[in-house]
Design a protein around this motif. Structure first.
Motif, PDB file in Angstrom:
ATOM      1  N   VAL A 108      -4.463 -11.279  12.600  1.00  0.00           N
ATOM      2  CA  VAL A 108      -5.092  -9.960  12.777  1.00  0.00           C
ATOM      3  C   VAL A 108      -4.054  -8.860  12.594  1.00  0.00           C
ATOM      4  N   VAL A 109      -2.876  -9.041  13.184  1.00  0.00           N
ATOM      5  CA  VAL A 109      -1.809  -8.047  13.062  1.00  0.00           C
ATOM      6  C   VAL A 109      -1.382  -7.904  11.602  1.00  0.00           C
ATOM      7  N   ASP A 110      -1.174  -9.029  10.924  1.00  0.00           N
ATOM      8  CA  ASP A 110      -0.724  -8.983   9.532  1.00  0.00           C
ATOM      9  C   ASP A 110      -1.733  -8.248   8.652  1.00  0.00           C
ATOM     10  N   ARG A 111      -3.005  -8.511   8.878  1.00  0.00           N
ATOM     11  CA  ARG A 111      -4.022  -7.825   8.071  1.00  0.00           C
ATOM     12  C   ARG A 111      -4.044  -6.336   8.390  1.00  0.00           C
ATOM     13  N   ALA A 112      -3.887  -5.979   9.653  1.00  0.00           N
ATOM     14  CA  ALA A 112      -3.883  -4.570  10.016  1.00  0.00           C
ATOM     15  C   ALA A 112      -2.690  -3.851   9.389  1.00  0.00           C
ATOM     16  N   LEU A 113      -1.534  -4.473   9.414  1.00  0.00           N
ATOM     17  CA  LEU A 113      -0.337  -3.833   8.858  1.00  0.00           C
ATOM     18  C   LEU A 113      -0.383  -3.758   7.340  1.00  0.00           C
ATOM     19  N   GLY A 114      -0.866  -4.820   6.706  1.00  0.00           N
ATOM     20  CA  GLY A 114      -0.869  -4.853   5.248  1.00  0.00           C
ATOM     21  C   GLY A 114      -2.078  -4.203   4.607  1.00  0.00           C
ATOM     22  N   GLY A 115      -3.193  -4.169   5.337  1.00  0.00           N
ATOM     23  CA  GLY A 115      -4.426  -3.639   4.775  1.00  0.00           C
ATOM     24  C   GLY A 115      -5.254  -4.687   4.050  1.00  0.00           C
ATOM     25  N   ASP A 116      -4.688  -5.884   3.890  1.00  0.00           N
ATOM     26  CA  ASP A 116      -5.409  -6.998   3.280  1.00  0.00           C
ATOM     27  C   ASP A 116      -4.722  -8.286   3.728  1.00  0.00           C
ATOM     28  N   ASP A 117      -5.149  -9.410   3.159  1.00  0.00           N
ATOM     29  CA  ASP A 117      -4.573 -10.677   3.601  1.00  0.00           C
ATOM     30  C   ASP A 117      -3.573 -11.246   2.607  1.00  0.00           C
ATOM     31  N   GLU A 118      -3.035 -10.410   1.727  1.00  0.00           N
ATOM     32  CA  GLU A 118      -1.994 -10.859   0.814  1.00  0.00           C
ATOM     33  C   GLU A 118      -0.659 -10.954   1.558  1.00  0.00           C
ATOM     34  N   PRO A 119       0.153 -11.979   1.274  1.00  0.00           N
ATOM     35  CA  PRO A 119       1.418 -12.165   1.993  1.00  0.00           C
ATOM     36  C   PRO A 119       2.531 -11.284   1.424  1.00  0.00           C
ATOM     37  N   VAL A 120       2.334  -9.964   1.502  1.00  0.00           N
ATOM     38  CA  VAL A 120       3.303  -9.002   0.979  1.00  0.00           C
ATOM     39  C   VAL A 120       3.770  -8.120   2.133  1.00  0.00           C
ATOM     40  N   PRO A 121       5.068  -8.049   2.414  1.00  0.00           N
ATOM     41  CA  PRO A 121       5.548  -7.210   3.516  1.00  0.00           C
ATOM     42  C   PRO A 121       5.183  -5.742   3.288  1.00  0.00           C
ATOM     43  N   PRO A 122       4.956  -4.980   4.370  1.00  0.00           N
ATOM     44  CA  PRO A 122       4.620  -3.561   4.209  1.00  0.00           C
ATOM     45  C   PRO A 122       5.605  -2.799   3.326  1.00  0.00           C
ATOM     46  N   ALA A 123       6.896  -3.031   3.478  1.00  0.00           N
ATOM     47  CA  ALA A 123       7.890  -2.270   2.714  1.00  0.00           C
ATOM     48  C   ALA A 123       7.816  -2.535   1.216  1.00  0.00           C
ATOM     49  N   ASP A 124       7.122  -3.592   0.803  1.00  0.00           N
ATOM     50  CA  ASP A 124       6.981  -3.906  -0.620  1.00  0.00           C
ATOM     51  C   ASP A 124       5.606  -3.521  -1.154  1.00  0.00           C
ATOM     52  N   ARG A 125       4.833  -2.820  -0.353  1.00  0.00           N
ATOM     53  CA  ARG A 125       3.494  -2.416  -0.773  1.00  0.00           C
ATOM     54  C   ARG A 125       3.557  -1.125  -1.596  1.00  0.00           C
ATOM     55  N   PRO A 126       2.573  -0.888  -2.466  1.00  0.00           N
ATOM     56  CA  PRO A 126       2.578   0.353  -3.258  1.00  0.00           C
ATOM     57  C   PRO A 126       2.586   1.621  -2.403  1.00  0.00           C
ATOM     58  N   TRP A 127       1.916   1.594  -1.238  1.00  0.00           N
ATOM     59  CA  TRP A 127       1.869   2.802  -0.416  1.00  0.00           C
ATOM     60  C   TRP A 127       3.192   3.083   0.285  1.00  0.00           C
ATOM     61  N   PHE A 128       4.128   2.135   0.259  1.00  0.00           N
ATOM     62  CA  PHE A 128       5.477   2.398   0.763  1.00  0.00           C
ATOM     63  C   PHE A 128       6.383   2.967  -0.331  1.00  0.00           C
ATOM     64  N   ARG A 129       5.927   2.894  -1.579  1.00  0.00           N
ATOM     65  CA  ARG A 129       6.756   3.264  -2.713  1.00  0.00           C
ATOM     66  C   ARG A 129       7.285   4.690  -2.637  1.00  0.00           C
ATOM     67  N   PRO A 130       6.520   5.688  -2.148  1.00  0.00           N
ATOM     68  CA  PRO A 130       7.072   7.050  -2.085  1.00  0.00           C
ATOM     69  C   PRO A 130       8.356   7.163  -1.269  1.00  0.00           C
ATOM     70  N   VAL A 131       8.530   6.298  -0.279  1.00  0.00           N
ATOM     71  CA  VAL A 131       9.782   6.309   0.489  1.00  0.00           C
ATOM     72  C   VAL A 131      10.946   5.958  -0.417  1.00  0.00           C
ATOM     73  N   TRP A 132      10.791   4.881  -1.184  1.00  0.00           N
ATOM     74  CA  TRP A 132      11.893   4.425  -2.044  1.00  0.00           C
ATOM     75  C   TRP A 132      12.092   5.328  -3.248  1.00  0.00           C
ATOM     76  N   ASP A 133      11.044   6.040  -3.657  1.00  0.00           N
ATOM     77  CA  ASP A 133      11.165   6.935  -4.809  1.00  0.00           C
ATOM     78  C   ASP A 133      11.742   8.302  -4.432  1.00  0.00           C
ATOM     79  N   ALA A 134      11.766   8.632  -3.143  1.00  0.00           N
ATOM     80  CA  ALA A 134      12.255   9.952  -2.718  1.00  0.00           C
ATOM     81  C   ALA A 134      13.738  10.090  -3.050  1.00  0.00           C
ATOM     82  N   SER A 135      14.138  11.316  -3.406  1.00  0.00           N
ATOM     83  CA  SER A 135      15.496  11.525  -3.905  1.00  0.00           C
ATOM     84  C   SER A 135      16.359  12.417  -3.010  1.00  0.00           C
ATOM     85  N   CYS A 136      15.875  12.761  -1.824  1.00  0.00           N
ATOM     86  CA  CYS A 136      16.696  13.487  -0.855  1.00  0.00           C
ATOM     87  C   CYS A 136      16.247  13.055   0.546  1.00  0.00           C
TER      88      CYS A 136
END
Length: 218
Positions: free
Chosen positions: A68-96
């Motif tokens: 239940v926790v994993d699905r809530a954090l990920g938004g689905d049941d794919e085994p992909v960590p939150p930090a590797d999700r597309p919606w985390f991408r703006p953090v890694w793309d930020a330049s300042c």
């Protein structure tokens, strides 16, 4: 005529649908009734499956809570960590640093909206169930790891007012979804107001005084 591969795929799709139904039902019951008060039989009834199907799909009750926790954090049941999700991408793309922290505040608001309820269940149940206590420890470690990665990225894009260890501690404190639960669910803050407050708290704590961390003219 059905081939073996087609029948196998159909069975696999059915198993995934069953698991999703079980996890969704468990999430609703855990948040509504609490972890201890929710039985596997109640989850099975709500999901429309046999009790044995719950164990087959998700394992024992602590494993079901983790699902239940994993699905809530990920938004689905794919085994992909939150930090590797597309919606985390703006953090890694930020330049300042300021943009890193603003983007991370948005991620924290998203995760708070999805998961603050079930993470509250984990926190309350951890005092009476050793396996849930271990889950809580693992989730705290995951949050600190995310904070460490974000702090390091912010430092690579510009100057912070603290060292990386202190910056990680600050972000770990502020990225707790319990803040979302307290202010949005508990006090009725609009999500946008929460996100703005969180971004401001991160910037005020980590950026040099009098600067927003953006390049001149940015």
């Amino acid at each position: 005529m059905e081939t073996w591969g087609h029948r196998s795929s159909v069975r696999g799709d059915g198993a995934r649908r069953t698991r999703r139904a079980i996890v969704a039902a468990a999430g609703e019951l855990f948040v509504r009734d609490g972890y201890q008060a929710t039985s596997i039989a109640a989850v099975a009834l709500a999901a429309g499956v046999d009790r044995s199907a719950v164990a087959a799909a998700c394992g024992p009750k602590p494993a079901l809570l983790r699902a239940v926790v994993d699905r809530a954090l990920g938004g689905d049941d794919e085994p992909v960590p939150p930090a590797d999700r597309p919606w985390f991408r703006p953090v890694w793309d930020a330049s300042c640093p300021a943009d890193v922290l603003d983007a991370y505040a948005g991620v924290c608001a998203l995760l708070g909206g999805r998961a603050s309820g079930v993470l509250g269940v984990v926190h309350r149940a951890a005092g009476t169930d050793p396996e849930v206590a271990e889950l809580r420890r693992a989730l705290r470690a995951d949050r600190r790891d995310a904070a460490s990665r974000v702090a390091a990225h912010a430092a690579r894009t510009g100057r912070l007012r603290t060292g990386l260890d202190r910056a990680t501690d600050v972000l770990w404190l502020l990225n707790d979804p319990a803040h979302y639960g307290a202010l949005v669910h508990g006090r009725g803050w609009p999500e946008a107001a929460f996100r703005e407050w969180l971004a401001g708290a991160m910037r005020a704590s980590l950026l040099p005084a009098g600067r927003d961390g953006r390049p001149a003219g940015g």
